[in-house]
Design a protein around this motif. Sequence first.
Motif, PDB file in Angstrom:
ATOM      1  N   VAL A 180       0.867  -1.263   0.073  1.00 53.04           N
ATOM      2  CA  VAL A 180       0.060  -0.142   0.055  1.00 53.04           C
ATOM      3  C   VAL A 180       0.754   1.206   0.107  1.00 53.04           C
ATOM      4  N   VAL A 181       0.352   2.187  -0.853  1.00 50.13           N
ATOM      5  CA  VAL A 181       1.341   3.456  -1.057  1.00 50.13           C
ATOM      6  C   VAL A 181       0.588   4.425  -0.113  1.00 50.13           C
ATOM      7  N   LEU A 182       1.174   4.990   0.873  1.00 51.31           N
ATOM      8  CA  LEU A 182       0.498   5.909   1.651  1.00 51.31           C
ATOM      9  C   LEU A 182       0.388   7.368   1.057  1.00 51.31           C
ATOM     10  N   MET A 183      -0.384   8.224   1.524  1.00 47.85           N
ATOM     11  CA  MET A 183      -0.566   9.716   1.047  1.00 47.85           C
ATOM     12  C   MET A 183       0.633  10.387   0.671  1.00 47.85           C
ATOM     13  N   ASP A 184       1.818  10.011   1.621  1.00 50.09           N
ATOM     14  CA  ASP A 184       3.030  10.939   1.825  1.00 50.09           C
ATOM     15  C   ASP A 184       4.073  10.225   0.659  1.00 50.09           C
ATOM     16  N   GLY A 185       3.492   9.022  -0.204  1.00 50.25           N
ATOM     17  CA  GLY A 185       4.362   8.267  -0.957  1.00 50.25           C
ATOM     18  C   GLY A 185       5.229   7.101  -0.229  1.00 50.25           C
ATOM     19  N   THR A 186       4.929   7.062   1.203  1.00 49.40           N
ATOM     20  CA  THR A 186       5.674   5.814   1.747  1.00 49.40           C
ATOM     21  C   THR A 186       5.029   4.480   1.132  1.00 49.40           C
ATOM     22  N   VAL A 187       5.779   3.609   0.795  1.00 49.98           N
ATOM     23  CA  VAL A 187       5.438   2.216   0.432  1.00 49.98           C
ATOM     24  C   VAL A 187       5.585   1.249   1.659  1.00 49.98           C
ATOM     25  N   VAL A 188       4.311   0.735   2.051  1.00 50.28           N
ATOM     26  CA  VAL A 188       4.211  -0.200   3.174  1.00 50.28           C
ATOM     27  C   VAL A 188       3.837  -1.671   2.850  1.00 50.28           C
ATOM     28  N   THR A 189       4.442  -2.653   3.212  1.00 47.64           N
ATOM     29  CA  THR A 189       3.997  -3.985   2.900  1.00 47.64           C
ATOM     30  C   THR A 189       3.185  -4.396   4.293  1.00 47.64           C
ATOM     31  N   LEU A 190       1.963  -4.932   4.267  1.00 49.92           N
ATOM     32  CA  LEU A 190       1.263  -5.570   5.300  1.00 49.92           C
ATOM     33  C   LEU A 190       0.944  -6.848   5.034  1.00 49.92           C
ATOM     34  N   GLY A 191       0.965  -8.058   6.124  1.00 50.58           N
ATOM     35  CA  GLY A 191       0.649  -9.325   5.881  1.00 50.58           C
ATOM     36  C   GLY A 191       1.580  -9.918   4.747  1.00 50.58           C
ATOM     37  N   GLY A 192       1.195 -11.083   4.354  1.00 51.91           N
ATOM     38  CA  GLY A 192       1.883 -11.892   3.463  1.00 51.91           C
ATOM     39  C   GLY A 192       1.392 -13.157   3.461  1.00 51.91           C
ATOM     40  N   PRO A 193       1.711 -13.887   2.331  1.00 51.75           N
ATOM     41  CA  PRO A 193       1.141 -15.546   1.985  1.00 51.75           C
ATOM     42  C   PRO A 193       1.134 -16.409   3.285  1.00 51.75           C
ATOM     43  N   TYR A 194       2.135 -16.220   4.367  1.00 49.91           N
ATOM     44  CA  TYR A 194       2.022 -17.063   5.251  1.00 49.91           C
ATOM     45  C   TYR A 194       1.325 -16.842   6.374  1.00 49.91           C
ATOM     46  N   ALA A 195       0.938 -17.808   7.365  1.00 50.89           N
ATOM     47  CA  ALA A 195      -0.006 -17.573   8.407  1.00 50.89           C
ATOM     48  C   ALA A 195       0.515 -16.310   9.224  1.00 50.89           C
ATOM     49  N   ASP A 196      -0.439 -15.606   9.582  1.00 44.60           N
ATOM     50  CA  ASP A 196      -0.378 -14.864  10.894  1.00 44.60           C
ATOM     51  C   ASP A 196       0.736 -13.796  11.272  1.00 44.60           C
ATOM     52  N   SER A 197       0.668 -12.505  10.725  1.00 41.96           N
ATOM     53  CA  SER A 197       1.875 -11.623  11.050  1.00 41.96           C
ATOM     54  C   SER A 197       1.759 -11.273  12.541  1.00 41.96           C
ATOM     55  N   PRO A 198       3.114 -11.087  12.998  1.00 39.82           N
ATOM     56  CA  PRO A 198       3.034 -10.452  14.420  1.00 39.82           C
ATOM     57  C   PRO A 198       2.745  -9.015  14.314  1.00 39.82           C
ATOM     58  N   GLY A 199       2.419  -8.365  15.402  1.00 42.17           N
ATOM     59  CA  GLY A 199       2.061  -7.019  15.460  1.00 42.17           C
ATOM     60  C   GLY A 199       0.522  -6.714  15.426  1.00 42.17           C
ATOM     61  N   LEU A 200       0.565  -5.405  14.961  1.00 42.99           N
ATOM     62  CA  LEU A 200      -0.938  -4.863  15.060  1.00 42.99           C
ATOM     63  C   LEU A 200      -1.459  -5.277  13.495  1.00 42.99           C
ATOM     64  N   ASP A 201      -2.823  -5.954  13.422  1.00 50.67           N
ATOM     65  CA  ASP A 201      -3.288  -6.331  12.251  1.00 50.67           C
ATOM     66  C   ASP A 201      -3.808  -5.173  11.219  1.00 50.67           C
ATOM     67  N   LEU A 202      -2.871  -4.296  10.447  1.00 52.33           N
ATOM     68  CA  LEU A 202      -3.440  -3.315   9.839  1.00 52.33           C
ATOM     69  C   LEU A 202      -3.864  -3.669   8.433  1.00 52.33           C
ATOM     70  N   LEU A 203      -3.513  -5.113   8.086  1.00 56.56           N
ATOM     71  CA  LEU A 203      -4.325  -5.533   6.805  1.00 56.56           C
ATOM     72  C   LEU A 203      -5.752  -5.310   6.846  1.00 56.56           C
ATOM     73  N   GLY A 204      -6.432  -5.839   8.095  1.00 58.26           N
ATOM     74  CA  GLY A 204      -7.655  -5.790   8.558  1.00 58.26           C
ATOM     75  C   GLY A 204      -8.080  -4.491   8.191  1.00 58.26           C
ATOM     76  N   VAL A 205      -7.434  -3.474   8.650  1.00 62.57           N
ATOM     77  CA  VAL A 205      -7.917  -1.961   8.761  1.00 62.57           C
ATOM     78  C   VAL A 205      -7.902  -1.358   7.110  1.00 62.57           C
ATOM     79  N   ILE A 206      -7.013  -1.738   6.526  1.00 63.94           N
ATOM     80  CA  ILE A 206      -6.948  -1.204   5.158  1.00 63.94           C
ATOM     81  C   ILE A 206      -8.025  -2.126   4.361  1.00 63.94           C
ATOM     82  N   CYS A 207      -8.219  -3.057   4.541  1.00 62.46           N
ATOM     83  CA  CYS A 207      -9.606  -3.957   3.748  1.00 62.46           C
ATOM     84  C   CYS A 207     -10.681  -3.219   4.170  1.00 62.46           C
TER      85      CYS A 207
END
Lengths: 479, 479
Positions: A180-207
């Motif tokens: 996901v590209v944020l408004m200031d141009g920062t490119v962020v990767t959230l989640g991935g193909p393999y089970a359950d990332s640690p940390g906050l589930d920002l993927l769910g907020v994006i969706c």
Amino acid sequence: MQMPLPDPQILARREEILAGLRAILPADSVISDPVALRAWECDALSAYRCPPLGVVLPRSTEEISQVLRYLHGLRVPVVPRGAGTSLAGGSMPTADAVILGVARLTGVLEVSYDDRFIRVQTGRTNLSVSAAVAEEGFFYAPDPSSQLACAISGNIAMNSGGAHCLKYGVTTNNLLGVTVVLMDGTVVTLGGPYADSPGLDLLGVICGSEGQLGVVTEATLRILPKPEGARPVLLAFDSSEAAGACVSAIIRAGIIPVAIEFMDAPCIRACEAFAKAGYPDCEALLIIEVEGAEEEMAAQLARISKIARDFAPVEIREARSEDEARRIWLGRKSAFGAMGQMADYMCLDGTIPVSELSFVLRRIAELSAGYGLKVANVFHAGDGNMHPLILYNANDSEDLARCEALGADILRLCVEVGGCLTGEHGVGVEKRDLMEVQFAPADLEAQMQIKDVFDPHWLLNAAKVFPLTVSQSRREGRA
Amino acid sequence: MQMPLPDPQILARREEILAGLRAILPADSVISDPVALRAWECDALSAYRCPPLGVVLPRSTEEISQVLRYLHGLRVPVVPRGAGTSLAGGSMPTADAVILGVARLTGVLEVSYDDRFIRVQTGRTNLSVSAAVAEEGFFYAPDPSSQLACAISGNIAMNSGGAHCLKYGVTTNNLLGVTVVLMDGTVVTLGGPYADSPGLDLLGVICGSEGQLGVVTEATLRILPKPEGARPVLLAFDSSEAAGACVSAIIRAGIIPVAIEFMDAPCIRACEAFAKAGYPDCEALLIIEVEGAEEEMAAQLARISKIARDFAPVEIREARSEDEARRIWLGRKSAFGAMGQMADYMCLDGTIPVSELSFVLRRIAELSAGYGLKVANVFHAGDGNMHPLILYNANDSEDLARCEALGADILRLCVEVGGCLTGEHGVGVEKRDLMEVQFAPADLEAQMQIKDVFDPHWLLNAAKVFPLTVSQSRREGRA
């Protein structure tokens, strides 16, 4: 509907902004001709229109990052757009906004059958994701009616569902990761193909965040093995109450078919006139589909028919061949086309408890009679996601106003019985001023503080989702 | 492991803080006696211990709101706690923190079979949620090994999984709504029993947030109809590679059993010595369970056995009775007890691509030989969620340091092959300093900005999840 006022300082700098975009992108990626811009003045909620300041169609995440960084610096609003099939005005522009379309990002980046995922660019259409893995016997489950045209970017923005989501879940249940590209141009990767990332589930907020937080350019999606077979049964009833009670009884019995679709009499008659699928002339109709091996389908259909017989069905028609199955689905799949031929319509999208189905259908009939407008109902009954279609005359502004008022009353009804303003189409511009019906001020405030984090100047897809007065004052306060 | 330094100003005000809590809560809800506090000095990651400043055990959301508002005013850190079964130190206290336990909130508030949900207070144990709906033939799907003891609050905090999550998903896939008390005492409701809320999906952020954002006091959970039957098959192999390749082949063929459990030779031998389940003496063992009607189970097991035969299994043992099924599961279910009898152990929790299973098992064997420590592997292979158990001597601080170093190496390996630091246990104190292995600084910063929104003073479950130096400077900067 109230339109937001464009920022005159941005309108005054239009040429400078467009020149800056042309310095970043190839010439064919920037659209500024007023005639060409008419093609971008609305999405599938065509009741509301407004040409944007300009349109950019980049070809990569890197180009999108550069565009956003540049527009962020100038504080220019941006409206992200997939295929423009939103029924809630989710990608409708404002006059001071640049539309950022991802339609040219259509590649397949990676496929793994061992780990059951596909990674695509998000301008790719929903159906062509399934097509990319069909040869190996896999598919991507969420199936919005617009799946031939709609883009994965929009599916993610609206957390789209579809007829088969009762079993497979909606987009959020099938999305594994995003770039996901944020408004200031920062490119962020959230989640991935393999089970359950640690940390906050920002993927769910994006969706489901409707383009409020960033522009999703790549998505990793769960793919599933195609079932051995699928078979629909058509159940006809002489009242909506009986059909609604039958749906409850099936769910209550613990059966979870792939799809339970509901059509009421006005919808059945329109579809029959249009598609000639051979539907019985009745008050309400269910199409229930089961999947799996032959024995499994036979066993499930037998249980469903047994339950249905308690509600005195007019007809139980089980598909005995591919052709019969196709004919059962034919009318349902042409419902929107059939209604469109009869009149202009606004397609609502609300959810209710399945147990309130009969009550809500009765109240919708009473409300529509009160407004003097026809409503046809066709929807995913299994998970209580309703799509009342209000028929009106788009060339008559009074009729549009009545249609809006009836739509708002129906959505308020959904919330009153414990449901929600939207199931899968999103809030967009259509329902932004109803958000206060659903949420207390503290709830809305919590959501807006998250928006503050991702998009401090409130530039991304402005004037949507949050009530217009609230979001405008937020934007001004943080300019 | 580095322990955070307690805030001396808070320690100095201990009596005042406890008196304030006693003014809010009944006498039996505030624990301050130093001897009694020893019971709260650790959770199931018992290698690390520290008694808290005090413990409160409120009885309602309202009491929790009052406690948090009070402690927020004094800027006292709070450690939320369910049943204290965290294997990652997720509810381990610091000396300047008050433990807020939800163990007394155990009620069932609402059940609907028509709409398939149960609403409970979150101190209720996982297994007793299923028990509350068992009579009607329903159950709650996520099944952590600790389900007899662990609380729903902790399941939500850690996004817990379990052996049957391959089919049913983890907590986030079965959680419909929450009531959450923020650090300033505000009570917020997110989600609900009916489909898809509009606005931002904050429910997903709360789930798996490890008590960083709020205290969840009520939860609405999806309940499912119990399948007609369930049947395990035991597959024995003479190498871990063969077993790993077999798992890949099954997933690749599009079969999704309810559970695929993996045990390696050290684990098989320990379980057999402990539980005498009659397991074959082999190098690797899979327990695969299928569910459904008789014909469905028979058809799935036939396909699984056919695939397994390509990997030269030593034995294929299909359960032919309830008793045989129980015996197949007996060894697996006693694995943790069996290991505990042999030595102290640290239970890791990482995820990997299923296709990397053989490679990762070989590397773990090499790494553990290098450190001179034994590792036994038992885990959910179907979704690539590994649980290497490192055996060590807890009374030997050098052994503990070696164990920590080996654990970190194994988790780095998981990340290197494309997996994650944690599958279902959470980051806690155990993995906080490895977060920088998984996330780039911008990713961590995005997560911490969300924490800023919910808990501006960084008081909730401080010194966890985020790297210690980073979170401490964040806390000081925002004090």
